[in-house]
Design a protein around this motif. Structure first.
Motif, PDB file in Angstrom:
ATOM      1  N   GLY A 108     -16.929  15.557  -3.134  1.00 42.80           N
ATOM      2  CA  GLY A 108     -16.003  15.622  -2.588  1.00 42.80           C
ATOM      3  C   GLY A 108     -14.876  15.719  -3.316  1.00 42.80           C
ATOM      4  O   GLY A 108     -14.852  15.673  -4.635  1.00 42.80           O
ATOM      5  N   VAL A 109     -13.642  15.743  -2.895  1.00 48.49           N
ATOM      6  CA  VAL A 109     -12.238  15.527  -3.308  1.00 48.49           C
ATOM      7  C   VAL A 109     -11.678  14.309  -3.307  1.00 48.49           C
ATOM      8  O   VAL A 109     -11.653  13.734  -2.202  1.00 48.49           O
ATOM      9  CB  VAL A 109     -11.335  16.958  -3.117  1.00 48.49           C
ATOM     10  N   ILE A 110     -11.271  13.787  -4.446  1.00 49.81           N
ATOM     11  CA  ILE A 110     -10.477  12.561  -4.332  1.00 49.81           C
ATOM     12  C   ILE A 110      -9.169  12.614  -3.442  1.00 49.81           C
ATOM     13  O   ILE A 110      -8.435  13.575  -4.028  1.00 49.81           O
ATOM     14  CB  ILE A 110     -10.184  12.080  -5.836  1.00 49.81           C
ATOM     15  N   SER A 111      -9.051  11.592  -2.506  1.00 46.59           N
ATOM     16  CA  SER A 111      -8.106  11.997  -1.652  1.00 46.59           C
ATOM     17  C   SER A 111      -7.225  10.679  -1.543  1.00 46.59           C
ATOM     18  O   SER A 111      -7.674   9.337  -1.881  1.00 46.59           O
ATOM     19  CB  SER A 111      -8.336  11.990   0.011  1.00 46.59           C
ATOM     20  N   TYR A 112      -5.792  10.934  -1.348  1.00 45.22           N
ATOM     21  CA  TYR A 112      -4.850   9.764  -1.590  1.00 45.22           C
ATOM     22  C   TYR A 112      -4.455   9.301  -0.134  1.00 45.22           C
ATOM     23  O   TYR A 112      -4.046  10.130   0.835  1.00 45.22           O
ATOM     24  CB  TYR A 112      -3.663  10.162  -2.363  1.00 45.22           C
ATOM     25  N   SER A 113      -4.483   7.807   0.053  1.00 46.30           N
ATOM     26  CA  SER A 113      -4.063   7.539   1.519  1.00 46.30           C
ATOM     27  C   SER A 113      -3.207   6.449   1.433  1.00 46.30           C
ATOM     28  O   SER A 113      -3.616   5.159   0.863  1.00 46.30           O
ATOM     29  CB  SER A 113      -5.355   6.925   2.383  1.00 46.30           C
ATOM     30  N   PRO A 114      -2.133   6.507   1.768  1.00 42.36           N
ATOM     31  CA  PRO A 114      -0.885   5.336   1.689  1.00 42.36           C
ATOM     32  C   PRO A 114      -1.156   4.400   3.051  1.00 42.36           C
ATOM     33  O   PRO A 114      -1.366   5.121   4.232  1.00 42.36           O
ATOM     34  CB  PRO A 114       0.378   5.890   1.791  1.00 42.36           C
ATOM     35  N   ILE A 115      -1.293   3.223   2.969  1.00 43.75           N
ATOM     36  CA  ILE A 115      -1.316   2.278   4.017  1.00 43.75           C
ATOM     37  C   ILE A 115      -0.303   1.378   4.141  1.00 43.75           C
ATOM     38  O   ILE A 115      -0.080   0.516   3.191  1.00 43.75           O
ATOM     39  CB  ILE A 115      -2.653   1.465   4.234  1.00 43.75           C
ATOM     40  N   GLU A 116       0.321   1.473   5.445  1.00 43.28           N
ATOM     41  CA  GLU A 116       1.422   0.297   5.456  1.00 43.28           C
ATOM     42  C   GLU A 116       1.210  -0.847   6.328  1.00 43.28           C
ATOM     43  O   GLU A 116       0.564  -0.898   7.330  1.00 43.28           O
ATOM     44  CB  GLU A 116       2.681   1.116   6.036  1.00 43.28           C
ATOM     45  N   PHE A 117       1.643  -2.080   6.162  1.00 43.71           N
ATOM     46  CA  PHE A 117       1.564  -3.181   6.754  1.00 43.71           C
ATOM     47  C   PHE A 117       3.057  -3.552   7.221  1.00 43.71           C
ATOM     48  O   PHE A 117       3.711  -4.191   6.640  1.00 43.71           O
ATOM     49  CB  PHE A 117       0.904  -4.243   5.913  1.00 43.71           C
ATOM     50  N   ARG A 118       3.023  -3.715   8.701  1.00 45.29           N
ATOM     51  CA  ARG A 118       4.447  -4.297   9.478  1.00 45.29           C
ATOM     52  C   ARG A 118       4.082  -5.256  10.090  1.00 45.29           C
ATOM     53  O   ARG A 118       2.889  -5.536  10.756  1.00 45.29           O
ATOM     54  CB  ARG A 118       4.744  -2.884  10.096  1.00 45.29           C
ATOM     55  N   ASP A 119       5.133  -6.108  10.508  1.00 44.67           N
ATOM     56  CA  ASP A 119       5.162  -7.373  11.001  1.00 44.67           C
ATOM     57  C   ASP A 119       5.341  -6.959  12.782  1.00 44.67           C
ATOM     58  O   ASP A 119       5.386  -5.517  13.103  1.00 44.67           O
ATOM     59  CB  ASP A 119       6.157  -8.322  10.595  1.00 44.67           C
ATOM     60  N   ASP A 139       8.114  -6.849  14.356  1.00 41.82           N
ATOM     61  CA  ASP A 139       9.285  -6.113  14.292  1.00 41.82           C
ATOM     62  C   ASP A 139       9.206  -4.805  13.546  1.00 41.82           C
ATOM     63  O   ASP A 139      10.472  -4.203  13.399  1.00 41.82           O
ATOM     64  CB  ASP A 139      10.418  -7.097  13.806  1.00 41.82           C
ATOM     65  N   GLN A 140       7.943  -4.515  13.364  1.00 39.45           N
ATOM     66  CA  GLN A 140       7.939  -3.236  12.727  1.00 39.45           C
ATOM     67  C   GLN A 140       8.524  -3.246  11.390  1.00 39.45           C
ATOM     68  O   GLN A 140       8.726  -2.170  10.730  1.00 39.45           O
ATOM     69  CB  GLN A 140       8.382  -2.045  13.518  1.00 39.45           C
ATOM     70  N   LYS A 141       8.819  -4.193  10.612  1.00 39.65           N
ATOM     71  CA  LYS A 141       9.480  -4.303   9.442  1.00 39.65           C
ATOM     72  C   LYS A 141       8.123  -4.255   8.385  1.00 39.65           C
ATOM     73  O   LYS A 141       7.239  -4.919   8.545  1.00 39.65           O
ATOM     74  CB  LYS A 141      10.170  -5.665   9.241  1.00 39.65           C
ATOM     75  N   LEU A 142       8.444  -3.480   7.283  1.00 40.07           N
ATOM     76  CA  LEU A 142       7.598  -3.340   6.343  1.00 40.07           C
ATOM     77  C   LEU A 142       7.438  -4.521   5.409  1.00 40.07           C
ATOM     78  O   LEU A 142       8.419  -5.190   4.831  1.00 40.07           O
ATOM     79  CB  LEU A 142       7.663  -2.087   5.407  1.00 40.07           C
ATOM     80  N   VAL A 143       6.250  -5.148   5.487  1.00 37.01           N
ATOM     81  CA  VAL A 143       5.820  -6.204   4.711  1.00 37.01           C
ATOM     82  C   VAL A 143       5.033  -6.060   3.562  1.00 37.01           C
ATOM     83  O   VAL A 143       5.028  -7.012   2.463  1.00 37.01           O
ATOM     84  CB  VAL A 143       5.170  -7.541   5.464  1.00 37.01           C
ATOM     85  N   ASP A 144       4.311  -5.120   3.398  1.00 32.82           N
ATOM     86  CA  ASP A 144       3.369  -4.622   2.405  1.00 32.82           C
ATOM     87  C   ASP A 144       2.998  -3.287   2.406  1.00 32.82           C
ATOM     88  O   ASP A 144       2.780  -2.698   3.511  1.00 32.82           O
ATOM     89  CB  ASP A 144       1.972  -5.787   2.245  1.00 32.82           C
ATOM     90  N   GLN A 145       2.237  -2.624   1.534  1.00 34.93           N
ATOM     91  CA  GLN A 145       1.883  -1.531   1.197  1.00 34.93           C
ATOM     92  C   GLN A 145       0.621  -1.422   0.407  1.00 34.93           C
ATOM     93  O   GLN A 145       0.457  -1.966  -0.406  1.00 34.93           O
ATOM     94  CB  GLN A 145       2.718  -0.412   1.301  1.00 34.93           C
ATOM     95  N   GLN A 146      -0.380  -0.353   0.511  1.00 32.54           N
ATOM     96  CA  GLN A 146      -1.471  -0.184  -0.187  1.00 32.54           C
ATOM     97  C   GLN A 146      -1.385   1.454  -0.347  1.00 32.54           C
ATOM     98  O   GLN A 146      -1.452   2.192   0.373  1.00 32.54           O
ATOM     99  CB  GLN A 146      -2.785  -0.679   0.305  1.00 32.54           C
ATOM    100  N   HIS A 147      -1.802   1.559  -1.618  1.00 29.74           N
ATOM    101  CA  HIS A 147      -2.139   2.982  -2.140  1.00 29.74           C
ATOM    102  C   HIS A 147      -3.489   3.165  -2.343  1.00 29.74           C
ATOM    103  O   HIS A 147      -4.069   2.616  -3.391  1.00 29.74           O
ATOM    104  CB  HIS A 147      -1.265   3.425  -2.960  1.00 29.74           C
ATOM    105  N   GLN A 148      -4.377   3.967  -1.799  1.00 33.19           N
ATOM    106  CA  GLN A 148      -5.854   4.077  -1.847  1.00 33.19           C
ATOM    107  C   GLN A 148      -6.144   5.509  -2.224  1.00 33.19           C
ATOM    108  O   GLN A 148      -5.721   6.434  -1.689  1.00 33.19           O
ATOM    109  CB  GLN A 148      -6.347   3.661  -0.600  1.00 33.19           C
ATOM    110  N   LEU A 149      -7.272   5.419  -3.002  1.00 30.49           N
ATOM    111  CA  LEU A 149      -7.814   6.745  -3.330  1.00 30.49           C
ATOM    112  C   LEU A 149      -9.211   6.821  -3.118  1.00 30.49           C
ATOM    113  O   LEU A 149      -9.680   5.409  -3.414  1.00 30.49           O
ATOM    114  CB  LEU A 149      -7.614   7.272  -4.804  1.00 30.49           C
TER     115      LEU A 149
END
Length: 235
Positions: A97-108, A110-120
């Motif tokens: 297949g084709v290598i794909s990029y998926s950004p993942i956000e983690f929020r509390d 209150d929907q405040k961004l607390v972490d994120q992950q960048h995945q291939l």
């Protein structure tokens, strides 16, 4: 005297006509006497095609690592393909297949961004008739998993694709078994089995050995068909 003679002729004619009507009704009743029976045919077969999918991924919490992640993903992909080829598979049996990029956000809450992950990630699919080989190839993936590589080793799907090759013989066997059942019924009733009045072919069903529903989990399978046949019964 003449009137008496005419009356006798008419009586004979009526009696004769009654006899022929009775015979016609009797013959018609015999003709529609039938027995409907079912005939089963079953074969144990082996899967002749397997589909198997692998998925791998790399990830980082820093977007600045994307360039390195791509390099890592390409290296992992290369290692997987090399291992597959060394295990006995051919290039034409491997679909990359084709290598794909998926950004993942983690929020509390209150929907405040607390972490994120960048995945291939990428999928590698295998389709081959070497059904006996896949088990050992799957095990070989553990060598890469032991190195810390994130690999999803999905269950293979084993399929039997040669049903048309065995259909004629199975239908013949099912019909013969139906006639055997009809003969047993007729023998007990003191009558004989004649020709086929009608026949209904059931669906061919493929099931994994030991399973009630699955037809892709195992290499060994059963194929079965049940036919419903109506035979004429005669004296």
């Amino acid at each position: 005297m003449k009137n008496v003679f005419i009356s006798i002729i008419v009586s004979i004619a009526i009696a004769a006509s009654g006899y022929f009507i009775g015979q016609t009704m009797y013959n018609a009743k015999v003709a529609i006497n039938t027995a409907e029976v079912k005939g089963l045919a079953e074969r144990k077969v082996k899967a002749d095609l397997v589909n198997w999918r692998l998925n791998f991924k790399v990830a980082s919490n820093n977007k600045e690592d994307l360039s390195k992640l791509y390099s890592d993903a390409e290296k992992i992909q290369e290692d997987i393909i090399t291992l597959l080829l060394q295990s006995g598979l051919k290039k034409e049996e491997i679909n990359i297949g084709v290598i794909s990029y998926s950004p993942i956000e983690f929020r509390d809450r209150d929907q405040k961004l607390v972490d994120q992950q960048h995945q291939l990630s990428n999928d590698i699919e295998i389709q081959t008739k070497k059904v006996d080989l896949i088990s050992s190839v799957r095990s070989s993936m553990n060598k890469l998993i032991a190195k810390g590589i994130d690999i999803n080793n999905f269950e293979p799907e084993y399929r039997f694709t040669s049903l048309n090759d065995i259909k004629p013989d199975m239908l013949k066997e099912a019909t013969q078994n139906a006639r055997v059942a009809a003969n047993e019924f007729a023998q007990n009733a003191g009558i004989k089995v004649g020709s086929i009045r009608s026949a209904i072919q059931g669906n061919f069903v493929i099931r994994d050995v030991g399973e009630d529903y699955s037809d892709t989990k195992k290499i060994d399978k059963y194929v079965r068909v049940v036919t419903s046949i109506t035979f004429y019964l005669t004296d």
